[in-house]
Scaffold this motif. Structure first.
Motif, PDB file in Angstrom:
ATOM      1  N   TYR A 156       4.525  94.412  54.219  1.00 21.48           N
ATOM      2  CA  TYR A 156       3.286  94.714  54.932  1.00 21.48           C
ATOM      3  C   TYR A 156       2.472  95.743  54.160  1.00 21.48           C
ATOM      4  N   ASN A 159      -4.127  98.411  53.954  1.00 24.63           N
ATOM      5  CA  ASN A 159      -4.903  98.466  52.721  1.00 24.63           C
ATOM      6  C   ASN A 159      -6.357  98.843  52.973  1.00 24.63           C
ATOM      7  N   SER A 166     -13.321  97.521  53.819  1.00 20.34           N
ATOM      8  CA  SER A 166     -12.601  97.359  55.076  1.00 20.34           C
ATOM      9  C   SER A 166     -11.191  97.920  54.982  1.00 20.34           C
ATOM     10  N   VAL A 168      -7.412  96.874  56.443  1.00 23.83           N
ATOM     11  CA  VAL A 168      -6.751  95.685  56.964  1.00 23.83           C
ATOM     12  C   VAL A 168      -5.248  95.942  57.006  1.00 23.83           C
ATOM     13  N   LEU A 170      -1.969  93.759  56.783  1.00 18.39           N
ATOM     14  CA  LEU A 170      -1.598  92.387  56.449  1.00 18.39           C
ATOM     15  C   LEU A 170      -0.129  92.263  56.111  1.00 18.39           C
ATOM     16  N   ARG A 171       0.297  91.014  56.129  1.00 12.97           N
ATOM     17  CA  ARG A 171       1.676  90.653  55.792  1.00 12.97           C
ATOM     18  C   ARG A 171       1.627  89.750  54.567  1.00 12.97           C
ATOM     19  N   ARG A 172       2.445  90.081  53.568  1.00 15.14           N
ATOM     20  CA  ARG A 172       2.561  89.250  52.387  1.00 15.14           C
ATOM     21  C   ARG A 172       3.933  88.604  52.363  1.00 15.14           C
ATOM     22  N   GLY A 175      -1.026  86.947  52.381  1.00 15.95           N
ATOM     23  CA  GLY A 175      -2.083  87.807  52.895  1.00 15.95           C
ATOM     24  C   GLY A 175      -2.459  87.540  54.328  1.00 15.95           C
ATOM     25  N   GLU A 177      -3.356  88.333  57.939  1.00 15.17           N
ATOM     26  CA  GLU A 177      -3.862  89.532  58.582  1.00 15.17           C
ATOM     27  C   GLU A 177      -3.342  89.625  60.010  1.00 15.17           C
ATOM     28  N   ARG A 181     -10.022  92.827  60.548  1.00 13.72           N
ATOM     29  CA  ARG A 181     -10.387  93.925  59.662  1.00 13.72           C
ATOM     30  C   ARG A 181     -11.306  94.924  60.367  1.00 13.72           C
ATOM     31  N   ASP A 216       3.931  91.948  64.846  1.00 11.37           N
ATOM     32  CA  ASP A 216       4.111  90.735  64.055  1.00 11.37           C
ATOM     33  C   ASP A 216       4.994  89.800  64.870  1.00 11.37           C
TER      34      ASP A 216
END
Length: 248
Positions: A156, A159, A166, A168, A170-172, A175, A177, A181, A216
Motif C-alpha cells: 500500500y 502517495n 493529489s 491517494v 492505493l494498493r499495488r 494501482g 485506489e 483522490r 481494503d
C-alpha cells in the motif's frame, strides 16, 4: 507549522468501516511463527514466517552514523539516491525518471502507526511522487526497481503526486485506489504525514487532519503484514526530518 497542503480541507474520502477482518480471512492477526494470509505478499521471496516482527523505531537522522557516505543502518534498508546533512535526509534525483528511492524497515509489521515529518521538493511541473509505503512484500520499496518484476512489488502507499496534484491511498500491484483522490498541491513546507494500520483498516492524516479512513475489502484478502517505510519515484524529491514506526 505552515498551512497544510493546498485544498486538503475536504470531506474524508471513502469512509468504509467494515468488519475487522474481511470474509474468509483469519479471525485474528497472525503471530510470529504463524503463516499469514497467503495473499499478504504474493511476490515475497521465501518469506513464510518471520522469526521476529519489527519493533518501535524513532529516527531523526541526527546520529553521526547518518552523516557518513555509507551510514550504519541497523533498522533500515535504504536504496537509491540519498544524502544526510544537518539532521535531514534527502531522497531522490530529479534527473533520474525511473529511480525508485526507498527507506524501508528491515523487519515486517502487522498493525502499526507510521509518522513522518517531511517536505516535498519535486518539480511542480513533473510527475514526482512521495509516499508512505507499507505492508510491502519487499523491504526495498513499493514501485519499480531494476531487480524486480515489471510493475514492482505489492503493498500500500499513501502517495502525494505533484503531477496529478493529489493525495491517494492505493494498493499495488495495478494501482487500485482504496478511496477517491484528494486534491493537493505541494507547497515545499514541512508537514507531518501519518498512517495507522489495524487489520484491513487504514487511517491517514496530514498535520493532524484526517484525510482517509477506509478499508481494503478485496475478496481475495487484503495484505495483513509487510515492510514499512517511505520513498520517492518518478523524479520525486523529498526531505525528511524524522520517521517513527510504532507497533500496535
Amino acid at each position: 507549522m505552515p498551512r497544510l497542503l493546498c485544498r486538503l480541507a475536504v470531506p474524508v474520502a471513502a469512509l468504509v468501516l467494515g468488519a475487522p477482518w474481511a470474509a474468509g480471512a483469519p479471525a485474528a492477526a497472525p503471530k510470529p511463527g504463524e503463516r499469514p494470509n497467503p495473499y499478504v505478499a504474493p511476490l515475497i521471496p521465501q518469506l513464510v514466517a518471520p522469526a521476529t516482527w519489527g519493533g518501535a523505531i524513532a529516527e531523526r537522522f541526527r546520529d553521526p552514523a547518518w552523516q557518513t557516505v555509507t551510514p550504519v543502518l541497523a533498522d533500515w534498508d535504504i536504496r537509491g539516491t540519498h544524502a544526510v546533512d544537518k539532521g535531514i535526509l534527502r531522497l531522490g534525483d530529479p534527473n533520474f525518471n525511473r529511480e525508485n528511492v526507498s527507506l524501508m524497515a528491515k523487519k515486517p509489521y502487522i498493525n502499526f502507526t507510521l509518522e513522518v515529518q517531511a517536505r516535498v521538493l519535486s518539480d511542480p511541473k513533473g510527475w514526482g511522487v512521495f509516499g508512505l509505503w507499507f505492508r510491502a512484500a519487499e523491504p526495498r520499496g513499493l514501485f519499480y526497481n531494476d531487480d524486480l518484476a515489471i510493475g514492482g512489488t505489492s503493498g500500500y502507499g499513501l502517495n502525494l503526486s505533484t503531477g496529478q496534484k493529489s493525495l491517494v491511498l492505493l494498493r499495488r500491484p495495478h494501482g487500485f485506489e482504496l478511496a477517491p483522490r484528494v486534491p493537493a498541491v505541494t507547497d515545499r513546507n514541512w508537514h507531518t504525514f501519518r498512517v495507522e494500520a489495524a487489520g484491513n483498516q487504514y487511517t491517514c492524516s496530514v498535520d493532524g487532519k484526517l484525510i482517509f479512513r477506509t478499508a481494503d475489502n478485496n475478496p481475495k484478502g487484503p495484505f495483513w503484514w509487510g515492510y514499512v517505510g517511505i520513498g520517492v519515484t518518478s523524479r520525486g524529491v523529498a526531505e525528511v526530518r524524522s520517521i517513527t514506526i510504532t507497533p500496535r
